[in-house]
Design a protein around this motif. Structure first.
Motif, PDB file in Angstrom:
ATOM      1  N   ALA A   1       0.831  -1.203   0.000  1.00 10.92           N
ATOM      2  CA  ALA A   1       0.000   0.000   0.000  1.00 10.92           C
ATOM      3  C   ALA A   1       0.865   1.253   0.000  1.00 10.92           C
ATOM      4  O   ALA A   1       0.585   2.208  -0.738  1.00 10.92           O
ATOM      5  N   GLU A   2       1.910   1.252   0.811  1.00 11.49           N
ATOM      6  CA  GLU A   2       2.804   2.414   0.861  1.00 11.49           C
ATOM      7  C   GLU A   2       3.492   2.626  -0.485  1.00 11.49           C
ATOM      8  O   GLU A   2       3.565   3.752  -0.982  1.00 11.49           O
ATOM      9  N   ALA A   3       3.981   1.560  -1.091  1.00 15.05           N
ATOM     10  CA  ALA A   3       4.679   1.670  -2.374  1.00 15.05           C
ATOM     11  C   ALA A   3       3.757   2.157  -3.489  1.00 15.05           C
ATOM     12  O   ALA A   3       4.194   2.863  -4.396  1.00 15.05           O
ATOM     13  N   LEU A   4       2.476   1.799  -3.409  1.00 11.85           N
ATOM     14  CA  LEU A   4       1.520   2.166  -4.448  1.00 11.85           C
ATOM     15  C   LEU A   4       0.749   3.448  -4.144  1.00 11.85           C
ATOM     16  O   LEU A   4       0.067   3.981  -5.012  1.00 11.85           O
ATOM     17  N   GLY A   5       0.824   3.922  -2.896  1.00  9.75           N
ATOM     18  CA  GLY A   5       0.085   5.118  -2.506  1.00  9.75           C
ATOM     19  C   GLY A   5      -1.410   4.888  -2.425  1.00  9.75           C
ATOM     20  O   GLY A   5      -2.200   5.760  -2.804  1.00  9.75           O
ATOM     21  N   VAL A   6      -1.802   3.702  -1.944  1.00  9.61           N
ATOM     22  CA  VAL A   6      -3.218   3.373  -1.801  1.00  9.61           C
ATOM     23  C   VAL A   6      -3.500   2.946  -0.367  1.00  9.61           C
ATOM     24  O   VAL A   6      -2.582   2.699   0.409  1.00  9.61           O
ATOM     25  N   GLU A   7      -4.791   2.827  -0.028  1.00  9.89           N
ATOM     26  CA  GLU A   7      -5.164   2.344   1.296  1.00  9.89           C
ATOM     27  C   GLU A   7      -4.821   0.864   1.420  1.00  9.89           C
ATOM     28  O   GLU A   7      -4.937   0.112   0.440  1.00  9.89           O
ATOM     29  N   VAL A   8      -4.426   0.447   2.604  1.00  7.37           N
ATOM     30  CA  VAL A   8      -4.058  -0.950   2.823  1.00  7.37           C
ATOM     31  C   VAL A   8      -5.223  -1.880   2.529  1.00  7.37           C
ATOM     32  O   VAL A   8      -5.031  -3.021   2.086  1.00  7.37           O
TER      33      VAL A   8
END
Length: 162
Positions: A43-50
């Motif tokens: 999620a952090e790498a993609l910039g999305v919610e977990v």
């Protein structure tokens, strides 16, 4: 550099199925700069919610593989899921069991691209996201898709898994 054979197998399966991403385009496996072994890291790498990360978890269900695609926002209630599916014993699979049935390693297991189809359950919590991200066969590969596509691509059954 050629992509890993697992990534190629996943992309081939996506292409063969005409898989779509959340915006309606063709779903493509993407390689991240580093491996992401957890939903939080992905999620952090993609910039999305977990919660938009579709964890591919393999369980040993009465000695047969069960693929559970669960939202990264929660954990599988194994007792509840086993009861709902009529499974006597549902437990986390060993790394060897996972590799035998998927050809992939834990942390990179994709929803498809396996040697043979797996019985699959798809977490209904993933329906809350217009686009979800799943592993692409190795720990640094991911691909965008949708809840409806996960159901279609895997012939999975929708279920509450948490």
């Amino acid at each position: 550099m050629q992509p890993h054979p697992n990534v190629q197998a996943v992309q081939r399966a996506l292409d063969d199925a005409g898989a779509r991403d959340g915006s309606g385009g063709a779903s493509r496996v993407r390689l991240l700069p580093e491996a992401v072994h957890t939903a939080a890291a992905a999620a952090e790498a993609l910039g999305v919610e977990v919660g938009a990360i579709a964890n591919s978890l393999i369980f040993d269900a009465d000695d047969t593989p069960l693929l559970v695609l669960t939202s990264g926002a929660h954990r599988v209630d194994t007792a509840g899921l086993a009861a709902a599916l009529g499974i006597t014993r549902l437990r986390r699979a060993t790394p060897e069991f996972v590799r035998t049935h998927t050809g992939q390693v834990i942390g990179g297991v994709a929803p498809l691209g396996h040697p043979a189809p797996l019985r699959t359950v798809v977490d209904t919590a993933l329906a809350a996201y217009a686009e979800v991200w799943a592993a692409g066969g190795v720990p640094q590969a991911v691909f965008p898709t949708t809840y409806a596509e996960l159901l279609r691509l895997t012939a999975g059954a929708p279920a509450e898994v948490a």
